[in-house]
Structure formats: C-alpha cells, structure tokens
Scaffold this motif. Structure first.
Motif, PDB file in Angstrom:
ATOM      1  N   GLU A 116      12.182 -31.828  40.762  1.00  0.00           N
ATOM      2  CA  GLU A 116      13.368 -31.966  39.924  1.00  0.00           C
ATOM      3  C   GLU A 116      13.022 -32.478  38.530  1.00  0.00           C
ATOM      4  O   GLU A 116      13.650 -32.098  37.537  1.00  0.00           O
ATOM      5  CB  GLU A 116      14.377 -32.908  40.592  1.00  0.00           C
ATOM      6  N   ASP A 117      12.022 -33.347  38.438  1.00  0.00           N
ATOM      7  CA  ASP A 117      11.628 -33.905  37.141  1.00  0.00           C
ATOM      8  C   ASP A 117      11.071 -32.842  36.192  1.00  0.00           C
ATOM      9  O   ASP A 117      10.902 -33.109  34.998  1.00  0.00           O
ATOM     10  CB  ASP A 117      10.589 -35.011  37.326  1.00  0.00           C
ATOM     11  N   ASP A 118      10.751 -31.657  36.710  1.00  0.00           N
ATOM     12  CA  ASP A 118      10.253 -30.583  35.849  1.00  0.00           C
ATOM     13  C   ASP A 118      11.375 -29.880  35.090  1.00  0.00           C
ATOM     14  O   ASP A 118      11.105 -29.042  34.225  1.00  0.00           O
ATOM     15  CB  ASP A 118       9.489 -29.539  36.682  1.00  0.00           C
ATOM     16  N   ASN A 119      12.605 -30.224  35.407  1.00  0.00           N
ATOM     17  CA  ASN A 119      13.757 -29.582  34.772  1.00  0.00           C
ATOM     18  C   ASN A 119      13.994 -30.163  33.373  1.00  0.00           C
ATOM     19  O   ASN A 119      15.050 -30.693  33.063  1.00  0.00           O
ATOM     20  CB  ASN A 119      14.997 -29.747  35.654  1.00  0.00           C
ATOM     21  N   THR A 120      12.963 -30.081  32.539  1.00  0.00           N
ATOM     22  CA  THR A 120      13.007 -30.601  31.182  1.00  0.00           C
ATOM     23  C   THR A 120      12.382 -29.579  30.238  1.00  0.00           C
ATOM     24  O   THR A 120      11.678 -28.659  30.669  1.00  0.00           O
ATOM     25  CB  THR A 120      12.238 -31.925  31.052  1.00  0.00           C
ATOM     26  N   LEU A 121      12.588 -29.774  28.956  1.00  0.00           N
ATOM     27  CA  LEU A 121      12.068 -28.833  27.965  1.00  0.00           C
ATOM     28  C   LEU A 121      10.546 -28.888  27.845  1.00  0.00           C
ATOM     29  O   LEU A 121       9.929 -27.941  27.366  1.00  0.00           O
ATOM     30  CB  LEU A 121      12.710 -29.095  26.608  1.00  0.00           C
ATOM     31  N   SER A 122       9.919 -29.975  28.302  1.00  0.00           N
ATOM     32  CA  SER A 122       8.455 -30.037  28.254  1.00  0.00           C
ATOM     33  C   SER A 122       7.817 -28.981  29.156  1.00  0.00           C
ATOM     34  O   SER A 122       6.638 -28.660  29.000  1.00  0.00           O
ATOM     35  CB  SER A 122       7.966 -31.431  28.648  1.00  0.00           C
ATOM     36  N   THR A 123       8.604 -28.419  30.069  1.00  0.00           N
ATOM     37  CA  THR A 123       8.109 -27.316  30.895  1.00  0.00           C
ATOM     38  C   THR A 123       7.692 -26.131  30.026  1.00  0.00           C
ATOM     39  O   THR A 123       6.793 -25.370  30.389  1.00  0.00           O
ATOM     40  CB  THR A 123       9.191 -26.888  31.904  1.00  0.00           C
ATOM     41  N   ALA A 124       8.320 -25.976  28.863  1.00  0.00           N
ATOM     42  CA  ALA A 124       7.960 -24.889  27.950  1.00  0.00           C
ATOM     43  C   ALA A 124       6.509 -24.954  27.528  1.00  0.00           C
ATOM     44  O   ALA A 124       5.895 -23.943  27.179  1.00  0.00           O
ATOM     45  CB  ALA A 124       8.857 -24.923  26.713  1.00  0.00           C
ATOM     46  N   LEU A 125       5.931 -26.167  27.564  1.00  0.00           N
ATOM     47  CA  LEU A 125       4.552 -26.377  27.132  1.00  0.00           C
ATOM     48  C   LEU A 125       3.627 -26.621  28.317  1.00  0.00           C
ATOM     49  O   LEU A 125       2.482 -27.044  28.148  1.00  0.00           O
ATOM     50  CB  LEU A 125       4.478 -27.569  26.173  1.00  0.00           C
ATOM     51  N   GLY A 126       4.121 -26.363  29.526  1.00  0.00           N
ATOM     52  CA  GLY A 126       3.300 -26.562  30.715  1.00  0.00           C
ATOM     53  C   GLY A 126       3.247 -27.990  31.190  1.00  0.00           C
ATOM     54  O   GLY A 126       2.340 -28.365  31.947  1.00  0.00           O
ATOM     55  N   GLY A 127       4.213 -28.807  30.776  1.00  0.00           N
ATOM     56  CA  GLY A 127       4.228 -30.207  31.187  1.00  0.00           C
ATOM     57  C   GLY A 127       4.834 -30.396  32.559  1.00  0.00           C
ATOM     58  O   GLY A 127       5.836 -31.106  32.721  1.00  0.00           O
ATOM     59  N   LEU A 128       4.245 -29.767  33.572  1.00  0.00           N
ATOM     60  CA  LEU A 128       4.746 -29.873  34.941  1.00  0.00           C
ATOM     61  C   LEU A 128       4.218 -31.144  35.592  1.00  0.00           C
ATOM     62  O   LEU A 128       3.047 -31.483  35.444  1.00  0.00           O
ATOM     63  CB  LEU A 128       4.326 -28.653  35.759  1.00  0.00           C
ATOM     64  N   THR A 129       5.072 -31.824  36.343  1.00  0.00           N
ATOM     65  CA  THR A 129       4.720 -33.103  36.952  1.00  0.00           C
ATOM     66  C   THR A 129       3.461 -33.006  37.800  1.00  0.00           C
ATOM     67  O   THR A 129       2.551 -33.835  37.689  1.00  0.00           O
ATOM     68  CB  THR A 129       5.884 -33.611  37.830  1.00  0.00           C
ATOM     69  N   ASN A 130       3.397 -31.996  38.659  1.00  0.00           N
ATOM     70  CA  ASN A 130       2.276 -31.851  39.587  1.00  0.00           C
ATOM     71  C   ASN A 130       1.412 -30.632  39.292  1.00  0.00           C
ATOM     72  O   ASN A 130       0.562 -30.270  40.102  1.00  0.00           O
ATOM     73  CB  ASN A 130       2.809 -31.769  41.026  1.00  0.00           C
ATOM     74  N   GLY A 131       1.647 -30.009  38.152  1.00  0.00           N
ATOM     75  CA  GLY A 131       0.803 -28.893  37.743  1.00  0.00           C
ATOM     76  C   GLY A 131       0.985 -27.644  38.584  1.00  0.00           C
ATOM     77  O   GLY A 131       2.003 -27.430  39.244  1.00  0.00           O
ATOM     78  N   ALA A 132      -0.030 -26.787  38.539  1.00  0.00           N
ATOM     79  CA  ALA A 132      -0.035 -25.526  39.276  1.00  0.00           C
ATOM     80  C   ALA A 132      -1.471 -25.216  39.663  1.00  0.00           C
ATOM     81  O   ALA A 132      -2.416 -25.682  39.024  1.00  0.00           O
ATOM     82  CB  ALA A 132       0.532 -24.401  38.413  1.00  0.00           C
TER      83      ALA A 132
END
Length: 268
Positions: A85-101
């Motif tokens: 749920e914390d990934d639901n932010t605009l930083s996701t546009a830059l790959g700022g995922l909490t736990n990555g991929a």
C-alpha cells in the motif's frame, strides 16, 4: 528498480490513455517534485525525449495525471509480488518501490512490451517427460493482455530512441534492433538495465545484497555493459529483425479529455 520502471508504470499506460511519443510536457522544477539526475531542465519536450534522457520531472507529472493506483495496477496484473500500500505514491514514477522488484519480474514486464502487450508467466520449464518420453507437464504459455498493442509498440519505438541517442546509446547492439531503459537509485545503490530485441529480453541488476553505494554504478555502466556483452553473444548468427511500428494517432486529446483505464485484474 529506479527509472527502469518508468516504461511499465508510467509511459506505456499513458500511451493507451491519450498520450503519444510526440506529446510535449514541461521538464521543470516544481514544489514537491523530484530533481533530474543531471540537475538540468529542458522546458517543453516530447515524451520520446523525456524517456530517452530519463527526465524524472516528466515521469512524475505523467503519473500524477494517471494516478499511482492506475500505474501500479499494471504491475499487479503482471504479478509483481512485492507491491504494498505504501507504494501508492508518486515516487513510484521513479521506481521508489518499498520492497523493489526482482530481475525476473522486470524481465517479464519488458518482455510484455516486446510481445505487443501480452504477458506470459515467466517459467524455466518448457515441458517435462517421463522415462519413456510421455508428457508429464507442458507449459501452455497462456497470454494475458496487459497493454494495448499500439501502446506497447509506441513504447518499444521510444525505447529504441533511448538506445540510439539517450541514456543507452553507448550500449546499443551493433546490428540488431534493440530497445531498453536504464535505472539508477539514489546514492548509486542499485543499477539496472532492462532491454530486448525481437529474440530475447534481458534484465540486469547490479548492487549489494545489503544496499550501499557502489562507486561508478549507473544503469549504463556495469549493468549496461553486462547486458550488451550477454546480448551480443546470444544474438550471434541471428538475422536482424525490426520491431513492428505503431499506428499514428492524429487526434490526440487534450489532457482534460483523457479518460484513464486500468488493465484486467491479475489471475489468482
């Protein structure tokens, strides 16, 4: 995954929701927004150039229009397993995922672009036979539509530009048409290069298991060089194959007219 995520979560979704490679967006600093990696800002530029030069401010603005939840829905449909749920932010546009991929998830996402938007569950099994040659298990490689065909082809064409004159220009393959995207996280802790040809899709990550800065690490350095060396080896003796071209959209809507859609829900 840094900027390597932009094609999957920002740009291809935007291409099926009214944007085109020729759409212009203002690359500029603004309150609450990100900085570009090179601290330079070009003003109004096409999305093609914004992807080629990996402009963070443009990706941020596009996802703000699209909304993070819509962008993330594409990753979920491709079974990215670490989205929270914390990934639901605009930083996701830059790959700022909490736990990555994982590299497998990134490779399968980029393979979906090459495959005209159709996702195949990644597997190392083609088939299993018993001792007498009888079929025990077969991988039917079922496909799920994630992106519209034309949007996927737009993205591929734009990523070709990134390899021709953008951040991937030094690691482009000599004779084989290719498309790809760099990714670098803050303080040079992660470096990514994800790219593909008609034949193969490869994702490379370089970093430490416990993240810390690596001198000289960028998407186009160690990861890009590994990608280039591997891809040149596996493409020996293969005929060059061009990617399919997208259809031009001559009736691009204004931003306020764009209606966003989400991909199908992922299968359990």
């Amino acid at each position: 995954p840094g900027s390597a995520i932009k094609p999957l979560v920002v740009y291809t979704p935007s291409f099926e929701n009214g944007y085109t490679p020729d759409t212009e967006v203002n690359d500029h600093q603004f309150e609450g927004g990100p900085s570009n990696a090179d601290d330079s800002y070009a003003g109004y530029m096409t999305l093609r150039s914004a992807v080629a030069y990996s402009k963070n401010t443009v990706a941020w603005q596009i996802l703000e229009d699209l909304t993070p939840s819509v962008g993330l829905s594409y990753l979920k449909a491709m079974h990215f397993s670490k989205i929270v749920e914390d990934d639901n932010t605009l930083s996701t546009a830059l790959g700022g995922l909490t736990n990555g991929a994982s590299t497998v998830e990134m490779a399968s996402g980029f393979a979906t672009l090459e495959n005209d938007g159709l996702f195949r569950e990644p597997t190392c099994i083609i088939k299993i036979l018993d001792s007498e040659g009888g079929l025990v298990l077969s991988n039917d490689n079922a496909e799920t539509e994630i992106y519209e065909t034309n949007a996927a082809r737009m993205m591929t064409n734009v990523l070709e530009s990134a390899m021709e004159y953008g951040t991937g220009r030094r690691i482009s393959l000599e004779d084989m048409p290719c498309a790809g995207k760099t990714g670098t996280t803050n303080s040079n802790k992660d470096g990514w290069f994800c790219g593909y040809t008609h034949y193969y899709t490869t994702a490379v990550w370089v970093g430490y298991d416990i993240p810390r800065e690596m001198k000289g690490l960028e998407g186009a350095t160690y990861p890009g060089r590994i990608w280039k060396a591997f891809m040149e080896e596996v493409h020996q003796d293969l005929e060059p194959v061009e990617f399919e071209m997208y259809e031009e959209n001559n009736s691009e809507p204004k931003a306020e007219e764009i209606v966003y859609t989400e991909p199908p829900e992922p299968e359990e």
